[in-house]
Design a protein around this motif. Structure first.
Motif, PDB file in Angstrom:
ATOM      1  N   ASP A  39       0.840  -1.194   0.000  1.00 40.06           N
ATOM      2  CA  ASP A  39       0.000   0.000   0.000  1.00 40.06           C
ATOM      3  C   ASP A  39       0.875   1.243   0.000  1.00 40.06           C
ATOM      4  O   ASP A  39       1.965   1.244   0.588  1.00 40.06           O
ATOM      5  N   GLY A  40       0.391   2.298  -0.623  1.00 35.60           N
ATOM      6  CA  GLY A  40       1.120   3.557  -0.643  1.00 35.60           C
ATOM      7  C   GLY A  40       1.045   4.256   0.700  1.00 35.60           C
ATOM      8  O   GLY A  40       0.140   4.002   1.510  1.00 35.60           O
ATOM      9  N   TYR A  41       2.003   5.141   0.946  1.00 35.48           N
ATOM     10  CA  TYR A  41       1.992   5.944   2.165  1.00 35.48           C
ATOM     11  C   TYR A  41       1.004   7.084   1.972  1.00 35.48           C
ATOM     12  O   TYR A  41       1.061   7.804   0.978  1.00 35.48           O
ATOM     13  N   GLU A  42       0.113   7.239   2.921  1.00 34.36           N
ATOM     14  CA  GLU A  42      -0.883   8.298   2.862  1.00 34.36           C
ATOM     15  C   GLU A  42      -0.606   9.322   3.952  1.00 34.36           C
ATOM     16  O   GLU A  42       0.133   9.049   4.899  1.00 34.36           O
ATOM     17  N   ASN A  43      -1.209  10.483   3.806  1.00 34.66           N
ATOM     18  CA  ASN A  43      -1.033  11.547   4.773  1.00 34.66           C
ATOM     19  C   ASN A  43      -1.381  11.044   6.183  1.00 34.66           C
ATOM     20  O   ASN A  43      -2.397  10.391   6.379  1.00 34.66           O
ATOM     21  N   MET A  44      -0.490  11.306   7.121  1.00 35.81           N
ATOM     22  CA  MET A  44      -0.628  10.959   8.537  1.00 35.81           C
ATOM     23  C   MET A  44      -0.318   9.492   8.862  1.00 35.81           C
ATOM     24  O   MET A  44      -0.472   9.063   9.988  1.00 35.81           O
ATOM     25  N   ASP A  45       0.104   8.701   7.890  1.00 38.45           N
ATOM     26  CA  ASP A  45       0.569   7.337   8.171  1.00 38.45           C
ATOM     27  C   ASP A  45       1.855   7.409   8.986  1.00 38.45           C
ATOM     28  O   ASP A  45       2.682   8.301   8.777  1.00 38.45           O
ATOM     29  N   LYS A  46       2.044   6.457   9.886  1.00 40.81           N
ATOM     30  CA  LYS A  46       3.301   6.351  10.623  1.00 40.81           C
ATOM     31  C   LYS A  46       4.255   5.504   9.798  1.00 40.81           C
ATOM     32  O   LYS A  46       3.945   4.366   9.452  1.00 40.81           O
ATOM     33  N   VAL A  47       5.404   6.091   9.471  1.00 38.43           N
ATOM     34  CA  VAL A  47       6.403   5.434   8.630  1.00 38.43           C
ATOM     35  C   VAL A  47       7.665   5.216   9.456  1.00 38.43           C
ATOM     36  O   VAL A  47       8.090   6.101  10.194  1.00 38.43           O
ATOM     37  N   ALA A  48       8.237   4.028   9.356  1.00 34.73           N
ATOM     38  CA  ALA A  48       9.452   3.687  10.100  1.00 34.73           C
ATOM     39  C   ALA A  48      10.610   3.503   9.134  1.00 34.73           C
ATOM     40  O   ALA A  48      10.441   2.961   8.045  1.00 34.73           O
ATOM     41  N   THR A  49      11.798   3.944   9.568  1.00 34.79           N
ATOM     42  CA  THR A  49      13.004   3.828   8.762  1.00 34.79           C
ATOM     43  C   THR A  49      13.992   2.913   9.455  1.00 34.79           C
ATOM     44  O   THR A  49      14.320   3.118  10.628  1.00 34.79           O
ATOM     45  N   LEU A  50      14.459   1.904   8.738  1.00 33.43           N
ATOM     46  CA  LEU A  50      15.452   0.987   9.288  1.00 33.43           C
ATOM     47  C   LEU A  50      16.840   1.602   9.167  1.00 33.43           C
ATOM     48  O   LEU A  50      17.033   2.611   8.489  1.00 33.43           O
ATOM     49  N   ASP A  51      17.825   0.972   9.790  1.00 38.41           N
ATOM     50  CA  ASP A  51      19.198   1.469   9.741  1.00 38.41           C
ATOM     51  C   ASP A  51      19.731   1.538   8.310  1.00 38.41           C
ATOM     52  O   ASP A  51      20.580   2.363   7.999  1.00 38.41           O
ATOM     53  N   CYS A  52      19.225   0.705   7.412  1.00 36.26           N
ATOM     54  CA  CYS A  52      19.647   0.708   6.005  1.00 36.26           C
ATOM     55  C   CYS A  52      18.944   1.790   5.189  1.00 36.26           C
ATOM     56  O   CYS A  52      19.186   1.922   3.994  1.00 36.26           O
ATOM     57  N   LYS A  53      18.045   2.532   5.838  1.00 36.42           N
ATOM     58  CA  LYS A  53      17.298   3.648   5.238  1.00 36.42           C
ATOM     59  C   LYS A  53      16.066   3.239   4.433  1.00 36.42           C
ATOM     60  O   LYS A  53      15.403   4.089   3.851  1.00 36.42           O
ATOM     61  N   HIS A  54      15.721   1.960   4.382  1.00 43.65           N
ATOM     62  CA  HIS A  54      14.469   1.557   3.745  1.00 43.65           C
ATOM     63  C   HIS A  54      13.318   1.892   4.684  1.00 43.65           C
ATOM     64  O   HIS A  54      13.448   1.790   5.895  1.00 43.65           O
ATOM     65  N   GLU A  55      12.180   2.293   4.106  1.00 40.08           N
ATOM     66  CA  GLU A  55      11.025   2.715   4.897  1.00 40.08           C
ATOM     67  C   GLU A  55       9.833   1.791   4.680  1.00 40.08           C
ATOM     68  O   GLU A  55       9.630   1.264   3.581  1.00 40.08           O
ATOM     69  N   TYR A  56       9.031   1.676   5.741  1.00 40.56           N
ATOM     70  CA  TYR A  56       7.837   0.827   5.746  1.00 40.56           C
ATOM     71  C   TYR A  56       6.796   1.457   6.660  1.00 40.56           C
ATOM     72  O   TYR A  56       7.132   2.282   7.509  1.00 40.56           O
ATOM     73  N   HIS A  57       5.538   1.025   6.526  1.00 41.32           N
ATOM     74  CA  HIS A  57       4.557   1.411   7.532  1.00 41.32           C
ATOM     75  C   HIS A  57       5.049   0.881   8.883  1.00 41.32           C
ATOM     76  O   HIS A  57       5.571  -0.238   8.955  1.00 41.32           O
TER      77      HIS A  57
END
Length: 90
Positions: A39-57
């Protein structure tokens, strides 16, 4: 050696998060997607970034990290172990 997931406490403490904010202009452009849920990131979604810089919900990657401490995309260690029990191995 089998790598296990991380404890919830470690994930909560170490995972870098942000709230996704999109403008009208960026909403019209192609949005990035979470490769776990597709799913795409939508406004106000909480997004997490791993140490490798990849992002996910945040919810998606938290469930993943409970099972294994590797990035789903690049297979690098997802979060550096910062405590004695941060990463268990057998």
């Amino acid at each position: 050696m089998v790598k296990r997931g991380l404890p919830k406490e470690t994930i909560s403490r170490e995972l870098k998060t942000r709230v996704c904010t999109t403008s009208v202009e960026s909403a019209e452009e192609e949005t990035e997607i979470c490769t776990i849920c597709q799913d795409g990131y939508e406004n106000m979604d909480k997004v997490a970034t791993l140490d490798c810089k990849h992002e996910y919900h945040q919810d998606c990657i938290t469930q993943w990290l409970l099972q294994k401490n590797v990035c789903p995309v690049c297979n690098r260690q997802a979060l550096e172990a910062h405590g004695p029990k941060a990463m268990e191995e057998c």
